[in-house]
Motif scaffolding. Structure first.
Motif, mmCIF file in Angstrom:
data_model
loop_
_atom_site.group_PDB
_atom_site.id
_atom_site.type_symbol
_atom_site.label_atom_id
_atom_site.label_comp_id
_atom_site.label_asym_id
_atom_site.label_seq_id
_atom_site.Cartn_x
_atom_site.Cartn_y
_atom_site.Cartn_z
ATOM 1 N N MET A 74 -2.516 11.722 16.916
ATOM 2 C CA MET A 74 -3.908 11.484 17.228
ATOM 3 C C MET A 74 -4.753 12.714 16.878
ATOM 4 S SD MET A 74 -3.765 9.230 20.702
ATOM 5 C CE MET A 74 -5.066 8.057 20.462
ATOM 6 N N ARG A 75 -4.176 13.899 17.077
ATOM 7 C CA ARG A 75 -4.928 15.100 16.705
ATOM 8 C C ARG A 75 -5.241 15.098 15.215
ATOM 9 N NH1 ARG A 75 -1.140 18.335 20.256
ATOM 10 N NH2 ARG A 75 -2.321 18.621 22.160
ATOM 11 N N ARG A 76 -4.258 14.706 14.405
ATOM 12 C CA ARG A 76 -4.470 14.683 12.951
ATOM 13 C C ARG A 76 -5.519 13.647 12.576
ATOM 14 N NH1 ARG A 76 0.931 14.423 9.751
ATOM 15 N NH2 ARG A 76 -0.580 14.524 8.077
ATOM 16 N N LEU A 77 -5.564 12.545 13.285
ATOM 17 C CA LEU A 77 -6.564 11.525 13.024
ATOM 18 C C LEU A 77 -7.961 12.070 13.291
ATOM 19 C CD1 LEU A 77 -7.145 8.586 12.275
ATOM 20 C CD2 LEU A 77 -6.871 7.994 14.680
ATOM 21 N N MET A 78 -8.122 12.854 14.369
ATOM 22 C CA MET A 78 -9.429 13.440 14.679
ATOM 23 C C MET A 78 -9.879 14.423 13.609
ATOM 24 S SD MET A 78 -9.795 13.942 18.797
ATOM 25 C CE MET A 78 -9.321 15.610 18.694
ATOM 26 N N GLU A 79 -8.922 15.072 12.938
ATOM 27 C CA GLU A 79 -9.257 16.067 11.923
ATOM 28 C C GLU A 79 -9.545 15.439 10.562
ATOM 29 O OE1 GLU A 79 -5.807 18.534 12.048
ATOM 30 O OE2 GLU A 79 -6.288 19.334 14.031
ATOM 31 N N ALA A 80 -9.153 14.186 10.380
ATOM 32 C CA ALA A 80 -9.320 13.526 9.085
ATOM 33 C C ALA A 80 -10.769 13.119 8.853
ATOM 34 C CB ALA A 80 -8.420 12.296 9.013
ATOM 35 N N GLN A 81 -11.166 13.086 7.597
ATOM 36 C CA GLN A 81 -12.515 12.658 7.238
ATOM 37 C C GLN A 81 -12.537 11.195 6.807
ATOM 38 O OE1 GLN A 81 -13.991 15.408 4.342
ATOM 39 N NE2 GLN A 81 -13.828 17.138 5.720
ATOM 40 N N ARG A 82 -11.424 10.751 6.232
ATOM 41 C CA ARG A 82 -11.300 9.366 5.782
ATOM 42 C C ARG A 82 -9.865 8.908 6.007
ATOM 43 N NH1 ARG A 82 -15.477 7.561 3.435
ATOM 44 N NH2 ARG A 82 -14.573 5.790 2.406
ATOM 45 N N VAL A 83 -9.690 7.605 6.097
ATOM 46 C CA VAL A 83 -8.347 7.037 6.164
ATOM 47 C C VAL A 83 -8.280 5.916 5.120
ATOM 48 C CG1 VAL A 83 -8.863 5.371 8.000
ATOM 49 C CG2 VAL A 83 -6.535 6.170 7.696
ATOM 50 N N PHE A 84 -7.128 5.829 4.462
ATOM 51 C CA PHE A 84 -6.936 4.857 3.392
ATOM 52 C C PHE A 84 -5.749 3.965 3.742
ATOM 53 C CE2 PHE A 84 -4.695 3.607 -0.488
ATOM 54 C CZ PHE A 84 -5.710 2.956 -1.181
ATOM 55 N N PHE A 85 -5.918 2.670 3.576
ATOM 56 C CA PHE A 85 -4.840 1.713 3.811
ATOM 57 C C PHE A 85 -4.616 0.896 2.541
ATOM 58 C CE2 PHE A 85 -6.680 2.270 8.049
ATOM 59 C CZ PHE A 85 -5.547 2.526 8.798
ATOM 60 N N ARG A 86 -3.364 0.633 2.260
ATOM 61 C CA ARG A 86 -3.005 -0.268 1.167
ATOM 62 C C ARG A 86 -1.997 -1.271 1.720
ATOM 63 N NH1 ARG A 86 -1.798 2.225 -4.286
ATOM 64 N NH2 ARG A 86 -3.982 1.692 -4.529
ATOM 65 N N ILE A 87 -2.320 -2.538 1.530
ATOM 66 C CA ILE A 87 -1.438 -3.616 1.971
ATOM 67 C C ILE A 87 -1.089 -4.460 0.754
ATOM 68 C CG2 ILE A 87 -1.231 -5.660 3.432
ATOM 69 C CD1 ILE A 87 -3.359 -4.365 5.263
ATOM 70 N N GLU A 88 0.201 -4.736 0.611
ATOM 71 C CA GLU A 88 0.646 -5.596 -0.478
ATOM 72 C C GLU A 88 1.266 -6.837 0.129
ATOM 73 O OE1 GLU A 88 2.945 -3.597 -3.450
ATOM 74 O OE2 GLU A 88 1.578 -1.887 -3.475
ATOM 75 N N ASP A 89 0.831 -7.986 -0.369
ATOM 76 C CA ASP A 89 1.298 -9.251 0.168
ATOM 77 C C ASP A 89 1.465 -10.244 -0.977
ATOM 78 O OD1 ASP A 89 1.918 -11.356 1.932
ATOM 79 O OD2 ASP A 89 -0.193 -11.911 2.127
ATOM 80 N N GLY A 90 2.703 -10.613 -1.274
ATOM 81 C CA GLY A 90 2.967 -11.612 -2.310
ATOM 82 C C GLY A 90 2.365 -11.269 -3.663
ATOM 83 N N GLY A 91 2.448 -10.011 -4.022
ATOM 84 C CA GLY A 91 1.906 -9.595 -5.310
ATOM 85 C C GLY A 91 0.440 -9.207 -5.276
ATOM 86 N N GLN A 92 -0.241 -9.507 -4.211
ATOM 87 C CA GLN A 92 -1.644 -9.099 -4.062
ATOM 88 C C GLN A 92 -1.705 -7.735 -3.402
ATOM 89 O OE1 GLN A 92 -4.212 -10.234 -5.314
ATOM 90 N NE2 GLN A 92 -4.303 -12.451 -5.306
ATOM 91 N N ARG A 93 -2.636 -6.936 -3.850
ATOM 92 C CA ARG A 93 -2.824 -5.606 -3.267
ATOM 93 C C ARG A 93 -4.228 -5.534 -2.674
ATOM 94 N NH1 ARG A 93 -1.835 -0.577 -6.999
ATOM 95 N NH2 ARG A 93 0.279 -1.338 -6.758
ATOM 96 N N TYR A 94 -4.292 -5.064 -1.433
ATOM 97 C CA TYR A 94 -5.567 -4.913 -0.740
ATOM 98 C C TYR A 94 -5.708 -3.455 -0.326
ATOM 99 C CZ TYR A 94 -4.830 -9.928 -0.372
ATOM 100 O OH TYR A 94 -4.587 -11.238 -0.652
ATOM 101 N N ASP A 95 -6.793 -2.838 -0.768
ATOM 102 C CA ASP A 95 -7.066 -1.439 -0.443
ATOM 103 C C ASP A 95 -8.310 -1.356 0.433
ATOM 104 O OD1 ASP A 95 -4.972 -0.717 -2.060
ATOM 105 O OD2 ASP A 95 -6.221 -0.114 -3.751
#
Length: 112
Positions: free
Chosen positions: A1-22
């Motif tokens: 949680m401390r590292r989350l407070m220090e971050a400026q942005r967060v990036f997520f990538r989800i792949e589902d059945g060949g589809q990629r969602y960023d």
């Protein structure tokens, strides 16, 4: 949680059945939210030394909230005393020496 407070942005990538969602999220202003969640879970996010905890225990004892002997270890007696102090002062009863409680006690916190 401390590292989350220090971050400026967060990036997520989800792949589902060949589809990629960023997705990318700006975390500006997240500190109070993370601290509230941590406090509700009883986590202490502020990095304090044993001497800091001893001073907080001493302040609680002086105010009539028994932490036991100030030893700098945040145990069940310290948590109980802090919760009672928070309840008496109309603060969220997290039992943790969180930012809002320490500032209400008159302790000025430097930027983390």
């Amino acid at each position: 949680m401390r590292r989350l407070m220090e971050a400026q942005r967060v990036f997520f990538r989800i792949e589902d059945g060949g589809q990629r969602y960023d997705a990318s999220f700006d975390l500006a202003g997240i500190q109070p939210v993370v601290e509230a969640v941590a406090g509700a879970c009883g986590f202490i996010l502020l990095q304090r030394t044993r001497n800091d905890y001893r001073a907080i225990q001493t302040m609680l004892n002086a105010a009539g909230f028994d932490t036991g002997a100030p030893d700098g270890v945040w145990g069940s007696g310290s948590a109980r005393a802090m919760r009672e102090w928070q309840e008496k002062n109309g603060l969220p009863a997290t039992s943790a020496p969180d930012r809002i409680s320490l500032e209400a006690m008159g302790i000025t916190l430097a930027a983390e």
